[in-house]
Design a protein around this motif. Structure first.
Motif, PDB file in Angstrom:
ATOM      1  N   THR A 106    -101.222 -12.787-113.561  1.00  0.00           N
ATOM      2  CA  THR A 106    -102.176 -13.199-112.451  1.00  0.00           C
ATOM      3  C   THR A 106    -102.466 -13.009-111.570  1.00  0.00           C
ATOM      4  OG1 THR A 106     -99.084 -13.594-112.549  1.00  0.00           O
ATOM      5  CG2 THR A 106    -100.310 -13.654-110.836  1.00  0.00           C
ATOM      6  N   GLY A 107    -103.308 -12.646-111.543  1.00  0.00           N
ATOM      7  CA  GLY A 107    -104.514 -12.493-110.269  1.00  0.00           C
ATOM      8  C   GLY A 107    -105.332 -11.298-110.933  1.00  0.00           C
ATOM      9  N   GLU A 108    -105.607 -10.116-109.866  1.00  0.00           N
ATOM     10  CA  GLU A 108    -107.301  -8.920-110.481  1.00  0.00           C
ATOM     11  C   GLU A 108    -105.802  -8.098-111.399  1.00  0.00           C
ATOM     12  OE1 GLU A 108    -110.036  -9.505-110.542  1.00  0.00           O
ATOM     13  OE2 GLU A 108    -110.198 -10.986-109.857  1.00  0.00           O
ATOM     14  N   VAL A 109    -106.584  -7.543-112.640  1.00  0.00           N
ATOM     15  CA  VAL A 109    -106.064  -5.972-112.700  1.00  0.00           C
ATOM     16  C   VAL A 109    -106.243  -5.299-111.965  1.00  0.00           C
ATOM     17  CG1 VAL A 109    -106.215  -4.325-114.731  1.00  0.00           C
ATOM     18  CG2 VAL A 109    -106.197  -7.017-114.908  1.00  0.00           C
ATOM     19  N   LEU A 110    -105.118  -4.474-111.237  1.00  0.00           N
ATOM     20  CA  LEU A 110    -105.295  -3.101-110.807  1.00  0.00           C
ATOM     21  C   LEU A 110    -105.798  -1.993-111.244  1.00  0.00           C
ATOM     22  CD1 LEU A 110    -104.895  -3.101-107.366  1.00  0.00           C
ATOM     23  CD2 LEU A 110    -102.871  -2.221-108.296  1.00  0.00           C
ATOM     24  N   TRP A 111    -106.854  -1.527-110.886  1.00  0.00           N
ATOM     25  CA  TRP A 111    -107.592  -0.105-111.855  1.00  0.00           C
ATOM     26  C   TRP A 111    -106.467   1.240-110.860  1.00  0.00           C
ATOM     27  CZ3 TRP A 111    -110.007  -0.507-115.601  1.00  0.00           C
ATOM     28  CH2 TRP A 111    -110.617  -0.602-116.648  1.00  0.00           C
ATOM     29  N   ALA A 120     -92.463  -7.919-123.872  1.00  0.00           N
ATOM     30  CA  ALA A 120     -91.001  -7.967-123.406  1.00  0.00           C
ATOM     31  C   ALA A 120     -90.882  -8.477-121.957  1.00  0.00           C
ATOM     32  CB  ALA A 120     -90.214  -7.143-123.436  1.00  0.00           C
ATOM     33  N   SER A 121     -91.760  -7.336-121.204  1.00  0.00           N
ATOM     34  CA  SER A 121     -91.882  -7.526-120.341  1.00  0.00           C
ATOM     35  C   SER A 121     -92.354  -9.433-119.631  1.00  0.00           C
ATOM     36  CB  SER A 121     -92.809  -6.668-119.264  1.00  0.00           C
ATOM     37  OG  SER A 121     -94.625  -6.447-119.922  1.00  0.00           O
ATOM     38  N   TYR A 122     -93.340  -9.470-119.942  1.00  0.00           N
ATOM     39  CA  TYR A 122     -94.510 -10.614-119.782  1.00  0.00           C
ATOM     40  C   TYR A 122     -93.313 -12.056-120.681  1.00  0.00           C
ATOM     41  CZ  TYR A 122     -97.800 -14.979-120.417  1.00  0.00           C
ATOM     42  OH  TYR A 122     -98.397 -15.350-120.547  1.00  0.00           O
ATOM     43  N   LEU A 123     -92.284 -11.929-121.277  1.00  0.00           N
ATOM     44  CA  LEU A 123     -91.610 -12.829-121.153  1.00  0.00           C
ATOM     45  C   LEU A 123     -90.017 -13.178-120.646  1.00  0.00           C
ATOM     46  CD1 LEU A 123     -91.246 -13.140-125.910  1.00  0.00           C
ATOM     47  CD2 LEU A 123     -92.128 -14.532-124.223  1.00  0.00           C
ATOM     48  N   ASP A 124     -89.758 -11.329-120.680  1.00  0.00           N
ATOM     49  CA  ASP A 124     -89.191 -11.739-119.485  1.00  0.00           C
ATOM     50  C   ASP A 124     -89.737 -12.220-118.241  1.00  0.00           C
ATOM     51  OD1 ASP A 124     -86.491 -10.680-118.708  1.00  0.00           O
ATOM     52  OD2 ASP A 124     -86.667  -9.243-117.110  1.00  0.00           O
ATOM     53  N   ALA A 125     -90.889 -12.282-117.454  1.00  0.00           N
ATOM     54  CA  ALA A 125     -91.540 -12.848-116.669  1.00  0.00           C
ATOM     55  C   ALA A 125     -91.577 -14.410-116.894  1.00  0.00           C
ATOM     56  CB  ALA A 125     -92.782 -11.705-115.958  1.00  0.00           C
ATOM     57  N   ARG A 126     -91.494 -14.995-117.894  1.00  0.00           N
ATOM     58  CA  ARG A 126     -91.875 -15.969-118.269  1.00  0.00           C
ATOM     59  C   ARG A 126     -90.471 -16.648-117.509  1.00  0.00           C
ATOM     60  NH1 ARG A 126     -97.291 -17.973-119.764  1.00  0.00           N
ATOM     61  NH2 ARG A 126     -95.902 -19.672-120.030  1.00  0.00           N
ATOM     62  N   ALA A 127     -89.096 -15.969-118.308  1.00  0.00           N
ATOM     63  CA  ALA A 127     -88.068 -16.686-118.453  1.00  0.00           C
ATOM     64  C   ALA A 127     -87.636 -16.395-117.292  1.00  0.00           C
ATOM     65  CB  ALA A 127     -87.210 -15.721-119.437  1.00  0.00           C
ATOM     66  N   HIS A 128     -87.789 -15.750-116.294  1.00  0.00           N
ATOM     67  CA  HIS A 128     -87.420 -16.186-114.542  1.00  0.00           C
ATOM     68  C   HIS A 128     -88.017 -17.105-113.796  1.00  0.00           C
ATOM     69  CE1 HIS A 128     -85.025 -12.435-116.230  1.00  0.00           C
ATOM     70  NE2 HIS A 128     -84.658 -12.848-114.947  1.00  0.00           N
ATOM     71  N   ALA A 129     -89.384 -17.371-114.774  1.00  0.00           N
ATOM     72  CA  ALA A 129     -90.460 -18.814-113.953  1.00  0.00           C
ATOM     73  C   ALA A 129     -91.501 -17.132-113.230  1.00  0.00           C
ATOM     74  CB  ALA A 129     -89.944 -19.709-112.561  1.00  0.00           C
ATOM     75  N   GLY A 130     -91.231 -16.509-113.263  1.00  0.00           N
ATOM     76  CA  GLY A 130     -92.184 -14.794-112.681  1.00  0.00           C
ATOM     77  C   GLY A 130     -93.273 -14.870-112.557  1.00  0.00           C
ATOM     78  N   SER A 131     -93.954 -13.898-111.749  1.00  0.00           N
ATOM     79  CA  SER A 131     -95.423 -13.375-112.012  1.00  0.00           C
ATOM     80  C   SER A 131     -95.621 -12.303-113.291  1.00  0.00           C
ATOM     81  CB  SER A 131     -96.091 -13.542-110.810  1.00  0.00           C
ATOM     82  OG  SER A 131     -95.700 -14.202-109.682  1.00  0.00           O
ATOM     83  N   TRP A 132     -96.520 -11.751-113.904  1.00  0.00           N
ATOM     84  CA  TRP A 132     -97.107 -10.996-114.247  1.00  0.00           C
ATOM     85  C   TRP A 132     -97.747 -10.542-114.436  1.00  0.00           C
ATOM     86  CZ3 TRP A 132     -99.738  -9.827-119.306  1.00  0.00           C
ATOM     87  CH2 TRP A 132     -98.944  -8.823-120.111  1.00  0.00           C
ATOM     88  N   LEU A 133     -98.265  -9.413-113.709  1.00  0.00           N
ATOM     89  CA  LEU A 133     -99.156  -8.525-113.589  1.00  0.00           C
ATOM     90  C   LEU A 133     -99.754  -7.188-113.921  1.00  0.00           C
ATOM     91  CD1 LEU A 133     -97.370  -9.393-110.847  1.00  0.00           C
ATOM     92  CD2 LEU A 133     -99.287  -8.211-109.686  1.00  0.00           C
ATOM     93  N   VAL A 134    -101.160  -6.646-114.164  1.00  0.00           N
ATOM     94  CA  VAL A 134    -101.736  -6.117-115.705  1.00  0.00           C
ATOM     95  C   VAL A 134    -101.876  -4.544-114.508  1.00  0.00           C
ATOM     96  CG1 VAL A 134    -102.972  -5.092-117.774  1.00  0.00           C
ATOM     97  CG2 VAL A 134    -102.090  -7.138-116.890  1.00  0.00           C
TER      98      VAL A 134
END
Ligand code: GLU
Length: 304
Positions: free
Chosen positions: A75-80, A31-45
């Motif tokens: 998008t980008g590096e995973v933040l630990w 859901a977080s991924y598809l919502d980001a995609r639907a808004h042409a946004g980025s999705w971070l882990v």
């Protein structure tokens, strides 16, 4: 705290590496991924390994390889979070300097002996023993945030208007624990800001934490993201799927079938025969058909 550059939609998925991903985690990721995609946004882990007592060796890497096998692209590096202690310490310093955080000497037993009020998170409302200073001869074990009287109100995209009286329902909550770990509430607030997260989409198990995070955002002077709390998948016994109750791990070999099940749980009528298609085809269907409004607001049950 200094502000990151203003940006458009930035969502995230923030698993705790205490075990492999399960169907409940897949729902939040999807859901977080598809919502980001639907808004042409980025999705971070973000890997939430701040609580070293819960980390399982290799679980973080396993989670990332599962996400990859399921076709998620972040998008980008995973933040630990284990690399972020300095930032959490700075935020705590800011709160101390503002007179909002105070040292607390109380042990669990002392709190249990002096509080009869159950808190929303399953613990007890802190009775405020150390609020106006430590008693002579006592030293701080933990640091707490002083919460004000009054309601913290927010509008959840799925659950509607919610309100919590922090002082009554939660009490002054911990920022730095007696065991030296920064608390989840502080880490998640600092990192959502650091990563410029504009939209949080996650499971309703975190609904009760959101007012604490919003309160902290206000104390730190950072923006409040938009929140959406998803219905929770439960096992046949009605318990939320979790690593603690041994929800079965996601299997890369069943990725398409699991993703179709997650979409259907989220109210998206993905055709069942996509379960046997390559995972990329399931994503094509999901990108074309994603409808946030079809998600049921209330906690619901599904089998894993
Ligand atoms: N790390 C938390 C979990 O795995 C999620 C935190 C969040 O999404 O804010 O339950």
């Amino acid at each position: 705290m200094s502000a990151p550059a203003l940006s458009a939609y930035r969502g995230r998925f923030a698993p705790t590496p205490s075990g492999p991903l399960h169907f409940g985690s897949l729902i939040a990721a999807t859901a977080s991924y598809l919502d980001a995609r639907a808004h042409a946004g980025s999705w971070l882990v973000r890997m939430e390994d701040v609580d070293t007592t819960r980390n399982v060796a290799g679980a973080g890497e396993h989670i990332l390889s599962t996400l990859d096998a399921f076709g998620f692209e972040w998008t980008g590096e995973v933040l630990w979070q284990s690399t972020r202690h300095e930032a959490y310490a700075q935020a705590l310093e800011q709160l101390k300097n503002a007179g909002l955080a105070y040292g607390c000497a109380c042990s669990r037993k002392e709190i249990a002996d002096s509080s009869a009020n159950p808190a929303l998170d399953g613990g007890l409302v802190y009775p405020g023993t150390c609020r106006s200073g430590l008693a002579a001869g006592r030293s701080a074990r933990a640091w707490r945030l002083r919460v004000g009287a009054g309601e913290t109100v927010f509008e959840d995209r799925l659950q509607g208007t919610l309100s919590q009286h922090l002082e009554r329902e939660c009490g002054d909550f911990v920022l730095l624990r007696a065991d030296g770990c920064f608390a989840y509430q502080l880490a998640v607030t600092v990192d959502d800001f650091f990563q410029g997260i504009s939209h949080v989409v996650r499971g309703a198990d975190l609904l009760a934490s959101t007012p604490r995070q919003i309160y902290l955002q206000r104390c730190l002077g950072v923006p409040v993201p938009s929140y959406a709390h998803l219905p929770l998948a439960c096992n046949a016994g009605g318990e939320k799927l979790s690593k603690q109750n041994l929800a079965p791990p996601l299997e890369a070999a069943d990725a398409a079938a699991s993703l179709v099940a997650a979409l259907r749980f989220l109210g998206q009528p993905a055709p069942l025969d996509l379960s046997r298609a390559p995972i990329a085809e399931v994503w094509v269907w999901a990108f074309e058909n994603w409808n946030f409004a079809a998600i049921a607001a209330r906690p619901a049950t599904a089998s894993a």
